[in-house]
Scaffold this motif. Structure first.
Motif, PDB file in Angstrom:
ATOM      1  N   ARG A 133       0.858  -1.045   0.197  1.00 33.27           N
ATOM      2  CA  ARG A 133      -0.128   0.054  -0.067  1.00 33.27           C
ATOM      3  C   ARG A 133       0.798   1.159   0.069  1.00 33.27           C
ATOM      4  NH1 ARG A 133      -4.689  -2.163   4.001  1.00 33.27           N
ATOM      5  NH2 ARG A 133      -5.018  -4.177   3.181  1.00 33.27           N
ATOM      6  N   PRO A 134       0.704   2.034  -0.973  1.00 34.45           N
ATOM      7  CA  PRO A 134       1.727   3.172  -1.038  1.00 34.45           C
ATOM      8  C   PRO A 134       1.358   3.992   0.005  1.00 34.45           C
ATOM      9  CG  PRO A 134       0.024   3.309  -2.998  1.00 34.45           C
ATOM     10  CD  PRO A 134      -0.113   1.897  -2.232  1.00 34.45           C
ATOM     11  N   TYR A 135       2.249   4.897   0.474  1.00 36.08           N
ATOM     12  CA  TYR A 135       1.914   6.152   1.243  1.00 36.08           C
ATOM     13  C   TYR A 135       1.176   7.475   0.496  1.00 36.08           C
ATOM     14  CZ  TYR A 135       5.707   3.835   3.972  1.00 36.08           C
ATOM     15  OH  TYR A 135       6.112   2.661   4.719  1.00 36.08           O
ATOM     16  N   GLN A 136       0.339   7.694   1.339  1.00 34.60           N
ATOM     17  CA  GLN A 136      -0.385   8.861   0.568  1.00 34.60           C
ATOM     18  C   GLN A 136      -0.085  10.186   1.708  1.00 34.60           C
ATOM     19  OE1 GLN A 136      -4.619   7.606   1.929  1.00 34.60           O
ATOM     20  NE2 GLN A 136      -4.333   5.633   0.994  1.00 34.60           N
ATOM     21  N   HIS A 137      -0.217  11.477   0.645  1.00 36.67           N
ATOM     22  CA  HIS A 137       0.173  12.345   1.145  1.00 36.67           C
ATOM     23  C   HIS A 137      -0.776  13.036   2.394  1.00 36.67           C
ATOM     24  CE1 HIS A 137       0.279  17.035   1.239  1.00 36.67           C
ATOM     25  NE2 HIS A 137       1.488  16.747   0.839  1.00 36.67           N
ATOM     26  N   ARG A 138      -0.554  13.548   3.523  1.00 39.20           N
ATOM     27  CA  ARG A 138      -0.972  13.824   4.675  1.00 39.20           C
ATOM     28  C   ARG A 138      -0.672  15.301   4.821  1.00 39.20           C
ATOM     29  NH1 ARG A 138      -4.632  10.810   7.291  1.00 39.20           N
ATOM     30  NH2 ARG A 138      -4.650   8.694   6.800  1.00 39.20           N
ATOM     31  N   LYS A 139      -1.751  16.038   5.389  1.00 36.65           N
ATOM     32  CA  LYS A 139      -1.399  17.449   6.062  1.00 36.65           C
ATOM     33  C   LYS A 139      -1.657  17.255   7.323  1.00 36.65           C
ATOM     34  CE  LYS A 139      -3.360  19.812   1.873  1.00 36.65           C
ATOM     35  NZ  LYS A 139      -4.281  20.806   1.473  1.00 36.65           N
ATOM     36  N   ALA A 140      -0.570  17.633   8.023  1.00 35.36           N
ATOM     37  CA  ALA A 140      -0.438  17.530   9.513  1.00 35.36           C
ATOM     38  C   ALA A 140      -0.338  18.679  10.300  1.00 35.36           C
ATOM     39  CB  ALA A 140       0.913  16.847   9.754  1.00 35.36           C
ATOM     40  N   ASN A 176       9.223  14.299   7.352  1.00 39.17           N
ATOM     41  CA  ASN A 176       9.841  14.243   5.925  1.00 39.17           C
ATOM     42  C   ASN A 176      10.174  12.954   5.451  1.00 39.17           C
ATOM     43  OD1 ASN A 176      11.292  16.348   4.397  1.00 39.17           O
ATOM     44  ND2 ASN A 176      13.331  15.254   4.678  1.00 39.17           N
ATOM     45  N   CYS A 177      10.055  11.949   5.982  1.00 37.47           N
ATOM     46  CA  CYS A 177      10.382  10.668   5.349  1.00 37.47           C
ATOM     47  C   CYS A 177       8.980  10.162   4.683  1.00 37.47           C
ATOM     48  CB  CYS A 177      10.653   9.657   6.385  1.00 37.47           C
ATOM     49  SG  CYS A 177      12.232   9.692   7.230  1.00 37.47           S
ATOM     50  N   TYR A 178       7.963  10.961   4.852  1.00 39.47           N
ATOM     51  CA  TYR A 178       6.636  10.494   4.085  1.00 39.47           C
ATOM     52  C   TYR A 178       6.222  11.662   3.231  1.00 39.47           C
ATOM     53  CZ  TYR A 178       7.037   6.809   7.641  1.00 39.47           C
ATOM     54  OH  TYR A 178       7.419   5.675   8.226  1.00 39.47           O
ATOM     55  N   PRO A 179       5.206  11.349   2.261  1.00 37.87           N
ATOM     56  CA  PRO A 179       4.795  12.358   1.551  1.00 37.87           C
ATOM     57  C   PRO A 179       3.694  13.500   2.269  1.00 37.87           C
ATOM     58  CG  PRO A 179       3.606  10.560   0.876  1.00 37.87           C
ATOM     59  CD  PRO A 179       4.761  10.100   1.911  1.00 37.87           C
ATOM     60  N   SER A 180       4.239  14.297   3.115  1.00 40.86           N
ATOM     61  CA  SER A 180       3.367  15.039   4.084  1.00 40.86           C
ATOM     62  C   SER A 180       3.764  16.546   4.028  1.00 40.86           C
ATOM     63  CB  SER A 180       3.963  14.824   5.428  1.00 40.86           C
ATOM     64  OG  SER A 180       5.278  15.084   5.662  1.00 40.86           O
ATOM     65  N   GLU A 181       2.986  17.336   4.500  1.00 38.43           N
ATOM     66  CA  GLU A 181       3.012  18.876   4.565  1.00 38.43           C
ATOM     67  C   GLU A 181       2.507  18.977   5.818  1.00 38.43           C
ATOM     68  OE1 GLU A 181       0.567  22.997   3.032  1.00 38.43           O
ATOM     69  OE2 GLU A 181       0.139  20.856   2.086  1.00 38.43           O
ATOM     70  N   ILE A 182       3.419  20.000   6.691  1.00 37.64           N
ATOM     71  CA  ILE A 182       3.191  20.334   7.902  1.00 37.64           C
ATOM     72  C   ILE A 182       2.416  21.688   7.900  1.00 37.64           C
ATOM     73  CG2 ILE A 182       3.987  21.029  10.208  1.00 37.64           C
ATOM     74  CD1 ILE A 182       6.319  19.016   9.910  1.00 37.64           C
ATOM     75  N   LEU A 183       1.126  21.793   8.073  1.00 37.74           N
ATOM     76  CA  LEU A 183       0.539  23.032   8.212  1.00 37.74           C
ATOM     77  C   LEU A 183       0.969  24.058   9.181  1.00 37.74           C
ATOM     78  CD1 LEU A 183      -3.053  21.611   7.689  1.00 37.74           C
ATOM     79  CD2 LEU A 183      -1.653  22.469   5.870  1.00 37.74           C
ATOM     80  N   GLY A 184       1.253  23.526  10.262  1.00 37.65           N
ATOM     81  CA  GLY A 184       1.623  24.452  11.245  1.00 37.65           C
ATOM     82  C   GLY A 184       2.179  23.686  12.668  1.00 37.65           C
ATOM     83  N   VAL A 185       3.101  24.605  13.384  1.00 36.89           N
ATOM     84  CA  VAL A 185       3.215  23.823  14.809  1.00 36.89           C
ATOM     85  C   VAL A 185       2.765  25.022  15.648  1.00 36.89           C
ATOM     86  CG1 VAL A 185       5.075  23.067  16.361  1.00 36.89           C
ATOM     87  CG2 VAL A 185       5.433  22.770  13.913  1.00 36.89           C
ATOM     88  N   VAL A 208       6.404   3.369  14.535  1.00 37.59           N
ATOM     89  CA  VAL A 208       5.994   2.127  14.157  1.00 37.59           C
ATOM     90  C   VAL A 208       4.302   2.529  13.670  1.00 37.59           C
ATOM     91  CG1 VAL A 208       4.960  -0.011  14.767  1.00 37.59           C
ATOM     92  CG2 VAL A 208       7.237   0.701  15.870  1.00 37.59           C
ATOM     93  N   LEU A 209       3.775   3.354  14.028  1.00 41.37           N
ATOM     94  CA  LEU A 209       2.613   3.995  13.481  1.00 41.37           C
ATOM     95  C   LEU A 209       2.480   4.835  12.291  1.00 41.37           C
ATOM     96  CD1 LEU A 209       0.851   4.410  16.995  1.00 41.37           C
ATOM     97  CD2 LEU A 209       0.899   2.329  15.842  1.00 41.37           C
ATOM     98  N   LEU A 210       3.646   5.465  12.188  1.00 40.38           N
ATOM     99  CA  LEU A 210       3.641   6.461  11.088  1.00 40.38           C
ATOM    100  C   LEU A 210       3.541   5.882   9.749  1.00 40.38           C
ATOM    101  CD1 LEU A 210       6.403   9.174  12.056  1.00 40.38           C
ATOM    102  CD2 LEU A 210       3.891   9.396  11.908  1.00 40.38           C
ATOM    103  N   PRO A 211       4.054   4.923   9.359  1.00 35.48           N
ATOM    104  CA  PRO A 211       3.688   4.060   8.111  1.00 35.48           C
ATOM    105  C   PRO A 211       2.725   3.520   7.910  1.00 35.48           C
ATOM    106  CG  PRO A 211       5.972   3.129   9.188  1.00 35.48           C
ATOM    107  CD  PRO A 211       5.238   4.102  10.220  1.00 35.48           C
ATOM    108  N   GLN A 212       1.672   2.765   8.949  1.00 33.46           N
ATOM    109  CA  GLN A 212       0.554   2.649   8.751  1.00 33.46           C
ATOM    110  C   GLN A 212      -0.402   3.740   8.591  1.00 33.46           C
ATOM    111  OE1 GLN A 212      -0.768  -0.934  10.161  1.00 33.46           O
ATOM    112  NE2 GLN A 212      -3.129  -0.311  10.676  1.00 33.46           N
ATOM    113  N   ILE A 213      -0.226   4.776   9.116  1.00 30.52           N
ATOM    114  CA  ILE A 213      -1.158   5.950   9.164  1.00 30.52           C
ATOM    115  C   ILE A 213      -0.953   6.686   7.675  1.00 30.52           C
ATOM    116  CG2 ILE A 213      -1.303   8.392   9.705  1.00 30.52           C
ATOM    117  CD1 ILE A 213      -0.896   7.458  12.769  1.00 30.52           C
ATOM    118  N   PHE A 214       0.180   6.626   7.197  1.00 33.37           N
ATOM    119  CA  PHE A 214       0.365   7.200   5.864  1.00 33.37           C
ATOM    120  C   PHE A 214      -0.129   6.382   4.795  1.00 33.37           C
ATOM    121  CE2 PHE A 214       2.959  10.322   7.777  1.00 33.37           C
ATOM    122  CZ  PHE A 214       2.658  11.344   7.136  1.00 33.37           C
TER     123      PHE A 214
END
Length: 338
Positions: free
Chosen positions: A164-171, A198-207, A297-303
């Motif tokens: 299952r390919p990693y999907q883009h997520r906005k965090a 940064n290891c996944y297709p992601s965009e950090i909306l803010g901290v 461990v959980l990040l890959p499944q979420i993505f």
């Protein structure tokens, strides 16, 4: 197939390679499928072959390479490919990054058929391009075709393997704690979460750094949701003290908390929740000081887009104890296998 004297095999089809080793050469002197000729008898005898195995018509048998090809066809995985048969087996190779999934119950059924052997990476394994995901072969040179047919029938009803390919997520990232909000201590979580995402297709909306104030925390979370966040990460306020606000804030958002606490070390106090399709993680402080925790461990499944269940998280107990190796080898280790 049947065993027959070389002198009686003229006109019959060889059902296995015959290897020769002489004068620095090692290879197939006679290939599978070769039809034995009169002039082949002496060279075969010179190779020490008094008898050979040839095909019998309508014997209901299948050769190891043909069996491997049939097994590959019954278990396709998008984003991966099978190699050509070699030494009787085929390998499934990853072409993309993603979460490798194995239907373990179905795998057990197929491996119990008889001569079939399928070995894979563990279920829920984060795979990189070029990774060997699975190997398929039969144990003997030939097997009854009925065994392959039985495996094919099982795979028509259920999918055996998936990548299952990693999907883009906005965090949206929410860091809580009055000591950080007031500047008494410097936040150390933001660089950690940025490096991991940064290891996944992601965009950090803010901290957002919040005081220990329930309204402030929930308001920042709602702001990220309004901006299109489909992943919220909280840190701070994750212990069991009465004034720890993160679980309360997550509930106030209307999210369904799957668990607050997992059978895993480090990261025991991790919170997992969902607000519709929005994944929410509450990450304990161990993620700041240790190279690998249950967060990794959980990040890959979420993505990969798979929703974590309570059952998934309970299964973390078997393999949930990190060995804290001097040099971290995750994911090529026992930690996080479920």
């Amino acid at each position: 197939m049947k065993k027959i004297k070389v002198e009686d095999a003229v006109g019959m089809t060889l059902c296995h390679d015959i290897t020769a080793m002489r004068d620095g050469f090692k290879g197939a002197a006679f290939k599978r499928g070769h039809v034995i000729r009169e002039e082949d008898i002496e060279p075969l005898l010179d190779l020490g072959k008094r008898t050979i195995f040839v095909w019998e018509e309508n014997a209901g048998e299948i050769h190891e390479e043909d069996a491997a090809l049939r097994m590959a066809a019954m278990a396709p995985a998008e984003g991966a490919h099978y190699t050509a048969p070699s030494e009787g087996k085929v390998l499934l190779m990853a072409d993309i990054r993603g979460m490798f999934r194995v239907n373990t119950r179905l795998l057990e059924k197929i491996n119990a058929i008889g001569d079939i052997t399928i070995s894979t990476l563990p279920d829920h394994y984060p795979a990189e391009p070029g990774a060997r995901l699975a190997s398929m072969r039969i144990v003997p040179l030939v097997t009854a075709e009925e065994q392959i047919i039985q495996a094919e029938q099982l795979c028509r009803r259920e999918k055996l393997l998936d990548l299952r390919p990693y999907q883009h997520r906005k965090a949206g990232v929410i860091i809580t704690g009055s000591e950080i909000y007031t500047g008494r201590i410097q936040d150390k979580f933001e660089p950690v979460v940025r490096q991991k995402l940064n290891c996944y297709p992601s965009e950090i909306l803010g901290v957002a750094i919040c005081d220990d104030d329930l309204n402030m925390i929930t308001e920042k979370a709602r702001t990220f949701l309004e901006q299109g966040a489909d992943f919220l990460i909280f840190t701070g306020g994750m212990s069991v003290d009465p004034d720890d606000l993160t679980p309360t804030a997550v509930r106030q958002l209307g999210a369904d908390i799957i668990t607050h606490g997992v059978p895993s070390q480090p990261g025991n106090m991790t919170l997992v929740a969902y607000l519709g399709d929005v994944a929410i993680l509450g990450v304990p402080g161990a993620a700041i000081s240790l190279p690998t925790t249950i967060f990794d461990v959980l990040l890959p499944q979420i993505f990969a887009g798979d929703k974590l269940t309570k059952k998934d998280l309970i299964r973390l107990g078997d393999g949930g104890l990190c060995q804290t190796c001097r040099v971290c080898h995750y994911p090529n280790c026992t930690f996080g296998r479920y």
